[in-house]
Enzyme design. Structure first.
Site, PDB file in Angstrom:
ATOM      1  N   GLU A   1      -9.612  -3.254  -6.075  1.00  0.00           N
ATOM      2  CA  GLU A   1      -9.496  -3.255  -4.618  1.00  0.00           C
ATOM      3  C   GLU A   1      -9.530  -4.688  -4.070  1.00  0.00           C
ATOM      4  O   GLU A   1      -8.750  -5.035  -3.179  1.00  0.00           O
ATOM      5  CB  GLU A   1     -10.617  -2.418  -3.972  1.00  0.00           C
ATOM      6  CG  GLU A   1     -10.445  -0.909  -4.144  1.00  0.00           C
ATOM      7  CD  GLU A   1      -9.312  -0.308  -3.323  1.00  0.00           C
ATOM      8  OE1 GLU A   1      -8.854  -0.939  -2.350  1.00  0.00           O
ATOM      9  OE2 GLU A   1      -8.871   0.804  -3.660  1.00  0.00           O
TER      10      GLU A   1
ATOM     11  N   ASP B   1       0.821  -1.211   0.000  1.00  0.00           N
ATOM     12  CA  ASP B   1       0.000   0.000   0.000  1.00  0.00           C
ATOM     13  C   ASP B   1       0.854   1.261   0.000  1.00  0.00           C
ATOM     14  O   ASP B   1       0.447   2.296  -0.524  1.00  0.00           O
ATOM     15  CB  ASP B   1      -0.985   0.008   1.178  1.00  0.00           C
ATOM     16  CG  ASP B   1      -2.264   0.765   0.824  1.00  0.00           C
ATOM     17  OD1 ASP B   1      -2.782   0.541  -0.289  1.00  0.00           O
ATOM     18  OD2 ASP B   1      -2.734   1.575   1.630  1.00  0.00           O
TER      19      ASP B   1
ATOM     20  N   GLU C   1     -11.201   5.990  -2.180  1.00  0.00           N
ATOM     21  CA  GLU C   1     -11.173   6.418  -0.774  1.00  0.00           C
ATOM     22  C   GLU C   1     -12.287   5.755   0.038  1.00  0.00           C
ATOM     23  O   GLU C   1     -12.082   5.342   1.182  1.00  0.00           O
ATOM     24  CB  GLU C   1     -11.312   7.947  -0.687  1.00  0.00           C
ATOM     25  CG  GLU C   1     -10.198   8.729  -1.376  1.00  0.00           C
ATOM     26  CD  GLU C   1      -8.864   8.674  -0.657  1.00  0.00           C
ATOM     27  OE1 GLU C   1      -8.440   7.568  -0.253  1.00  0.00           O
ATOM     28  OE2 GLU C   1      -8.234   9.738  -0.505  1.00  0.00           O
TER      29      GLU C   1
ATOM     30  N   GLU D   1       0.486  11.083   5.210  1.00  0.00           N
ATOM     31  CA  GLU D   1       0.215   9.658   5.046  1.00  0.00           C
ATOM     32  C   GLU D   1       1.490   8.891   4.671  1.00  0.00           C
ATOM     33  O   GLU D   1       1.754   7.812   5.200  1.00  0.00           O
ATOM     34  CB  GLU D   1      -0.855   9.464   3.971  1.00  0.00           C
ATOM     35  CG  GLU D   1      -1.371   8.044   3.911  1.00  0.00           C
ATOM     36  CD  GLU D   1      -2.760   7.969   3.303  1.00  0.00           C
ATOM     37  OE1 GLU D   1      -3.656   8.671   3.802  1.00  0.00           O
ATOM     38  OE2 GLU D   1      -2.933   7.233   2.326  1.00  0.00           O
TER      39      GLU D   1
HETATM   40  C1  HMH Z   1      -5.356   0.022  -2.495  1.00  0.00           C
HETATM   41  N1  HMH Z   1      -7.016   1.739  -2.026  1.00  0.00           N
HETATM   42  C2  HMH Z   1      -5.787   1.263  -1.806  1.00  0.00           C
HETATM   43  N2  HMH Z   1      -4.943   1.893  -0.997  1.00  0.00           N
HETATM   44  C3  HMH Z   1      -5.310   3.042  -0.376  1.00  0.00           C
HETATM   45  N3  HMH Z   1      -4.427   3.663   0.454  1.00  0.00           N
HETATM   46  C4  HMH Z   1      -6.605   3.561  -0.583  1.00  0.00           C
HETATM   47  C5  HMH Z   1      -7.430   2.872  -1.435  1.00  0.00           C
HETATM   48  C6  HMH Z   1      -7.097   4.814   0.091  1.00  0.00           C
HETATM   49  O1  HMH Z   1      -6.335   5.892  -0.230  1.00  0.00           O
END
Ligand code: HMH
Length: 221
Positions: free
Chosen positions: A210, A47, A140, A88
């Protein structure tokens, strides 16, 4: 009685896929405390790479809002999102350090490469603001819904994962997602049939990516 927006209509129509993205086994395992920490670490490392790619995508949505939006409020909402990404990324670095992950050695997995490729396609000036903001909201919103589920009353999320869940599950982030949804709904209300079709297909594509993204962590189970 408030009329429901197009995004809500689509989420109802595609409920199974949306639940697949927001109630994935990885999320359920965080919530019930059975999470395999290796899976969590895989997700965290992947991520971090995704969020790095999400920065230029967010900036491209900001540019589209500035150029195309009929309402100036859009820019402020998106700017808030762009601005929070610096913090972040710092958080990912601290968190990785905590778990002994060397971020410079992380190799992107195929699902991540595919998702980042979608972000890159979305950055093209040919992609309409309406389609881009729909994708931005959906990306999001999936994290908001997923991680909020892990901090709901009765959840057994391990203490060392609560901060992660709070990042996306907190109320402020929830309100930000609602602002994005409102923007998307306003644009979709005025969109042509062709744009509507493209935005709906894009929503489905985001949800599928996702699910694949969460699935990467299964490699550790
Ligand atoms: C895969 N989807 C993924 N990572 C993230 N950080 C977000 C959404 C949200 O920003």
């Amino acid at each position: 009685e408030k009329k429901i927006g197009m995004t809500e209509t689509w989420l109802r129509k595609h409920r199974l896929l949306y639940d697949g993205a927001t109630r994935h086994p990885l999320i359920l395992s965080i919530r019930d405390g059975t999470i395999n920490i290796a899976s969590f670490k895989t997700w965290l490392a992947q991520d971090y790479l995704f969020v790095r790619a999400f920065v230029p995508f967010s900036a491209s949505v900001l540019i589209k809002a500035w150029k195309e939006s009929d309402e100036s409020g859009d820019v402020e909402v998106i700017l808030g999102g762009v601005a929070s990404l610096e913090d972040e990324i710092s958080w990912f670095k601290r968190e990785a350090n905590k778990w002994g992950i060397s971020l410079s050695d992380v190799v992107p997995q195929q699902a991540n490469i595919n998702y980042c490729r979608l972000l890159e396609k979305l950055m093209s000036p040919e992609v309409e603001y309406t389609v881009a903001i729909t994708a931005f909201w959906a990306i999001e919103a999936v994290y908001q819904e997923s991680f909020a589920h892990c901090i709901e009353e009765g959840s057994k999320t391990p203490a060392e994962l609560k901060e992660t869940c709070m990042r996306w599950g907190n109320e402020g982030f929830g309100q930000y997602c609602q602002s994005l949804q409102k923007i998307a709904d306003r644009r979709l209300q005025k969109a042509s049939d062709d744009e509507l079709k493209k935005a709906e297909v894009m929503l489905l594509s985001v949800l599928e990516h996702e699910v694949e993204f969460w699935n990467m962590s299964r490699g550790n189970v």
